[in-house]
Scaffold this motif. Structure first.
Motif, PDB file in Angstrom:
ATOM      1  N   GLY A 223      -7.225  -2.763   0.522  1.00 40.29           N
ATOM      2  CA  GLY A 223      -6.757  -3.921  -0.225  1.00 40.29           C
ATOM      3  C   GLY A 223      -6.746  -5.194   0.605  1.00 40.29           C
ATOM      4  O   GLY A 223      -7.193  -6.250   0.150  1.00 40.29           O
ATOM      5  N   ILE A 224      -6.247  -5.123   1.849  1.00 44.34           N
ATOM      6  CA  ILE A 224      -6.214  -6.347   2.662  1.00 44.34           C
ATOM      7  C   ILE A 224      -7.615  -6.707   3.155  1.00 44.34           C
ATOM      8  O   ILE A 224      -7.902  -7.887   3.399  1.00 44.34           O
ATOM      9  CB  ILE A 224      -5.218  -6.240   3.836  1.00 44.34           C
ATOM     10  CG1 ILE A 224      -5.667  -5.203   4.870  1.00 44.34           C
ATOM     11  CG2 ILE A 224      -3.821  -5.935   3.345  1.00 44.34           C
ATOM     12  CD1 ILE A 224      -4.832  -5.241   6.139  1.00 44.34           C
ATOM     13  N   LEU A 225      -8.490  -5.717   3.277  1.00 47.06           N
ATOM     14  CA  LEU A 225      -9.882  -6.029   3.609  1.00 47.06           C
ATOM     15  C   LEU A 225     -10.542  -6.778   2.461  1.00 47.06           C
ATOM     16  O   LEU A 225     -11.260  -7.765   2.671  1.00 47.06           O
ATOM     17  CB  LEU A 225     -10.652  -4.744   3.917  1.00 47.06           C
ATOM     18  CG  LEU A 225     -10.333  -4.055   5.245  1.00 47.06           C
ATOM     19  CD1 LEU A 225     -10.920  -2.647   5.270  1.00 47.06           C
ATOM     20  CD2 LEU A 225     -10.860  -4.864   6.421  1.00 47.06           C
ATOM     21  N   ASP A 226     -10.301  -6.326   1.235  1.00 54.65           N
ATOM     22  CA  ASP A 226     -10.874  -6.997   0.067  1.00 54.65           C
ATOM     23  C   ASP A 226     -10.354  -8.423  -0.073  1.00 54.65           C
ATOM     24  O   ASP A 226     -11.058  -9.298  -0.585  1.00 54.65           O
ATOM     25  CB  ASP A 226     -10.558  -6.205  -1.203  1.00 54.65           C
ATOM     26  CG  ASP A 226     -11.341  -4.902  -1.290  1.00 54.65           C
ATOM     27  OD1 ASP A 226     -12.344  -4.764  -0.563  1.00 54.65           O
ATOM     28  OD2 ASP A 226     -10.940  -4.020  -2.077  1.00 54.65           O
ATOM     29  N   ARG A 227      -9.137  -8.646   0.374  1.00 53.52           N
ATOM     30  CA  ARG A 227      -8.550  -9.988   0.288  1.00 53.52           C
ATOM     31  C   ARG A 227      -8.958 -10.875   1.455  1.00 53.52           C
ATOM     32  O   ARG A 227      -8.585 -12.049   1.507  1.00 53.52           O
ATOM     33  CB  ARG A 227      -7.024  -9.881   0.241  1.00 53.52           C
ATOM     34  CG  ARG A 227      -6.489  -9.229  -1.015  1.00 53.52           C
ATOM     35  CD  ARG A 227      -5.018  -8.878  -0.888  1.00 53.52           C
ATOM     36  NE  ARG A 227      -4.184 -10.041  -0.654  1.00 53.52           N
ATOM     37  CZ  ARG A 227      -2.866  -9.983  -0.446  1.00 53.52           C
ATOM     38  NH1 ARG A 227      -2.262  -8.800  -0.448  1.00 53.52           N
ATOM     39  NH2 ARG A 227      -2.169 -11.079  -0.247  1.00 53.52           N
ATOM     40  N   GLY A 228      -9.709 -10.335   2.383  1.00 55.75           N
ATOM     41  CA  GLY A 228     -10.151 -11.125   3.526  1.00 55.75           C
ATOM     42  C   GLY A 228      -9.046 -11.439   4.511  1.00 55.75           C
ATOM     43  O   GLY A 228      -9.102 -12.455   5.213  1.00 55.75           O
ATOM     44  N   LEU A 229      -8.032 -10.561   4.615  1.00 58.20           N
ATOM     45  CA  LEU A 229      -6.883 -10.845   5.475  1.00 58.20           C
ATOM     46  C   LEU A 229      -7.105 -10.450   6.933  1.00 58.20           C
ATOM     47  O   LEU A 229      -6.336 -10.864   7.797  1.00 58.20           O
ATOM     48  CB  LEU A 229      -5.635 -10.135   4.934  1.00 58.20           C
ATOM     49  CG  LEU A 229      -5.072 -10.682   3.619  1.00 58.20           C
ATOM     50  CD1 LEU A 229      -3.829  -9.903   3.202  1.00 58.20           C
ATOM     51  CD2 LEU A 229      -4.740 -12.164   3.750  1.00 58.20           C
ATOM     52  N   ILE A 230      -8.106  -9.622   7.222  1.00 59.07           N
ATOM     53  CA  ILE A 230      -8.415  -9.297   8.616  1.00 59.07           C
ATOM     54  C   ILE A 230      -9.344 -10.386   9.153  1.00 59.07           C
ATOM     55  O   ILE A 230     -10.447 -10.585   8.649  1.00 59.07           O
ATOM     56  CB  ILE A 230      -9.070  -7.912   8.743  1.00 59.07           C
ATOM     57  CG1 ILE A 230      -8.124  -6.837   8.204  1.00 59.07           C
ATOM     58  CG2 ILE A 230      -9.423  -7.629  10.198  1.00 59.07           C
ATOM     59  CD1 ILE A 230      -6.821  -6.712   8.956  1.00 59.07           C
TER      60      ILE A 230
END
Length: 722
Positions: free
Chosen positions: A47-54
């Motif tokens: 989920g955080i990868l899809d949101r571009g948070l990394i």
């Protein structure tokens, strides 16, 4: 500037930014976590990868370049930067311990390994990292192989009693599973970013997939001390340059290192053939907490320079500047960053951050001490035996790279190089501490570094160089005592370890050094830490995360595979949703909605998260130029279409109209309301009647209205996707 992107040996879109070029930061928090639900954690990570948070290396590079701070070791990047002048930037990176990777690895790995063991009992798992020190962790490494003293370590990094009697996976259960590194330009932005991260993993909720075991909070020192550690010396100077990524070193500087010394799986990685394919462009992260005792360090310098009984014999450190000179000789650089190798007796700020030296002549005791910190950690000519002889007093510049193949070979860096990161923590020195000459407040440094192998990198530097009194070798004018230990990071933490000392020049006898005892870590307490692996973004996505059950269900029944009757129903549903959306947009009419029908569910979910995050940022710190870039990026990626008037400009409207818009929507959400109220008030202070498209306030309201309206539209559109 770095190598152009198309010619790089490292994919900076795939690496985490804390490795290279570094995380832009004024505040940084390390969230050490334990995984409580493996499968849910894998879904939340996706989920955080899809949101571009990394945050990627490219994102960090672009920000550092835009603010003129890509070059780390220079006065401009260390200048005082008031909070209201900082460009907003927040970042998240993640790394895992050995036990953490086992929890989040692909489910097929264990089954495949079990089958391989049936065929060959001596086989090792080729889908896992096989690095012994990484597997055992810092505690077992530096207590049993090194000299860390368990009672002196921080409880968070200390194994429970009798843990050494356990075997297998039971021995590692006490360790954390990983760490999230969160960085920001101010404390408020950091808190918001941490809240977003914890919310993504439902921390503290019954559905939570992880819990925060403990945390460490750091910040750069204030004002003119930005970039300095608490003893007052410039930090992060002379970082190794990476061949095929960084710009080439200047003449006289150490040669670039192979990318495989920092990144796994690339040219130069000693374990390239042994490591799993997914480890490519990942890197091992070392975290170590160093508590600094500043008053005690300053007292040591004064006593050794001035005390008639306990002071250093001779005249080299006498006089009013003796303590400052002694401190510089222990560090290897003056507090300005000037290398002692080029300014032996006095600081020369013109040489601050200089990196054009190699410690020749290698046996001279009158120049930089052999065991000075910067010489221990990067010995340069001391480890390059092809450059002259040990007694060679010639300082003739080395030939240009490419002119002499033998010298080029001897100049190359080896796998002991590391990329140093980390941040300081704790308050500035208080008046009470200065008066008592005793540490009261807790302060120091969270040291971190990256390398492709812990054995060749951090462990080697600590155990073979820093804590080895005989290194660098062949310094015959120091015998029988040898050069000594690193004065700052040696591992002499317990009484059964050899006593620490450093050999120094007394100012008169050029043939023999004097021995200065260091004692047992009198001014640096090494409190332990942990070993992690920082995967690439590709590995995080393909190896350690997975789609949620909802996404998997959606991917198994795409619209194009529906029977004709169901397809007609789907079209009718979309038309109804579009009509509902048009009713929801009743106050500015800036958005054309047909772009939404072109988004699949994954893109829609990502867009919703991006808009929510953008609105949270808009509620606090705003730079309109930065916001224009964000909107234009949205427009290019998702096909937004803003409506303009006939002149091509968006015209601001009167205060009463904007006030009506705000009043009619103020109950739709906290961040939305705060964002609108704050920016509306800001605009009205600048322009009482209205702003045009040529006015900064008018443009600001255009972007503001667009984001607020898009937020409301996305709440109404497919609410089941969130």
């Amino acid at each position: 500037m770095p190598v152009p992107k198309d010619y790089r040996e490292v994919d900076t879109d795939n690496i985490q930014g804390s490795i290279w070029p570094r995380l832009p930061k004024f505040y940084e928090t390390y969230l050490f976590f334990k995984i409580t639900n493996k499968e849910r954690f894998r879904q939340d990570l996706r989920g955080i990868l899809d949101r571009g948070l990394i945050t990627t290396g490219t994102e960090c590079e672009e920000h550092l370049t835009s603010v003129g701070e890509f070059k780390e070791a220079c006065a401009y990047s260390r200048r005082e930067m008031p909070e209201n002048q900082r460009e907003p930037f927040t970042a998240i990176n993640v790394a895992f311990t050995h036990v953490g990777l086992l929890k989040v690895e692909h489910p097929d790995v264990e089954a495949n390994f079990a089958m391989a063991l049936k065929d060959d009992p001596d086989e090792y798992c080729r889908d896992r990292i096989n690095e012994g020190l990484f597997e055992k962790g810092m505690f077992d490494d530096l207590v049993y192989e090194g000299a860390d003293n368990p009672p002196a370590l921080d409880p968070d990094f200390r194994a429970p009693p009798d843990n050494e009697t356990k075997t297998g996976s039971e021995r590692w259960k006490w360790r954390v599973d990983g760490v999230f590194i969160v960085a920001a330009h101010n404390a408020r932005a950091l808190r918001r970013k941490i809240a977003i991260l914890e919310d993504a993993f439902n921390v503290g909720d019954v559905k939570g997939s992880m819990r925060i075991a403990f945390r460490r909070d750091g910040r750069v020192r204030p004002g003119a001390d930005r970039g300095k550690e608490h003893f007052g010396y410039e930090d992060h100077i002379s970082q190794p340059r990476i061949d095929g990524l960084d710009d080439p070193p200047e003449k006289g500087e150490p040669q670039a290192c192979l990318p495989g010394y920092i990144f796994c799986g690339l040219n130069g990685d000693p374990n390239r053939r042994r490591g799993p394919k997914w480890a490519k462009e990942g890197s091992f992260l070392v975290f170590r907490q160093l508590d600094q005792k500043v008053p005690e360090f300053e007292t040591f310098l004064e006593k050794k320079a001035w005390d008639p009984v306990e002071g250093i014999p001779g005249t080299n450190y006498k006089g009013p500047h003796g303590p400052a000179k002694l401190g510089a000789h222990l560090m290897g650089r003056w507090k300005s960053g000037t290398p002692v190798a080029r300014a032996i007796d006095h600081d020369d700020p013109a040489l601050a951050f200089d990196n054009k030296f190699d410690f020749r002549p290698k046996k001279s005791i009158t120049r930089c001490p052999f065991a000075a910190h910067v010489r221990k950690m990067r010995p340069r000519a001391d480890k390059k035996h092809d450059i002259g002889g040990e007694d060679d007093d010639s300082l003739e510049p080395l030939p240009e790279p490419g002119n002499d193949e033998a010298i080029d070979e001897g100049q190359r860096e080896d796998a002991s190089v590391i990329l140093r990161r980390g941040i300081t923590f704790g308050p500035e020195l208080t008046d009470e501490e200065k008066s008592l000459k005793k540490t009261i407040e807790h302060r120091g440094m969270y040291f971190t570094c990256y390398q492709s192998g812990i054995r060749d990198g951090f462990n080697f530097l600590m155990t073979r160089w820093a804590s080895n009194s005989s290194f660098p070798e062949y310094k015959t004018k120091t015998f029988p005592d040898g050069p000594g230990m690193d004065p700052f990071v040696n591992q002499r933490l317990r009484h059964d370890h050899p006593e620490g000392h450093i050999s120094l020049y007394d100012g008169a006898n050029k043939e023999r050094t004097v021995k200065v005892d260091l004692g047992i870590s009198p001014w640096v307490d090494q409190k332990g830490g942990e070993y992690f692996f920082t995967p690439s973004l590709r590995a995080l996505r393909e190896q350690f995360s997975t789609e949620s059950l909802e996404e998997q269900s959606q991917s198994q029944s795409p619209t194009e595979d529906l029977p004709p009757a169901q397809l007609l129903d789907k079209i009718k549903q979309l038309e109804q949703e579009k009509q509902a959306l048009e009713k929801a947009v009743g106050y500015a009419g800036l958005i054309r909605l047909d772009f939404l029908t072109r988004l699949n569910d994954a893109d829609l979910r990502k867009l919703k998260h991006q808009v929510r995050d953008a609105l949270e940022r808009l509620a606090s710190d705003v730079n309109w130029e930065h916001w224009r870039e964000i909107i234009e990026e949205f427009n290019g990626k998702y096909g937004f279409d803003l409506l303009y008037d006939s002149t091509g400009l968006f015209e601001g409207i009167s205060w009463s109209d904007w006030k009506y818009i705000h009043s009619s929507t103020q109950y739709s959400g906290y961040h939305r309301t705060v964002a609108y109220r704050n920016r509306l008030g800001q605009w009205c202070n600048n322009s009482k009647q209205g702003g045009t498209g040529e006015d900064g306030s008018g443009n600001g309201l255009l972007w503001l209205t667009f984001i607020v309206q898009l937020h409301d539209v996305l709440q109404a559109y497919k609410p089941e996707i969130h």
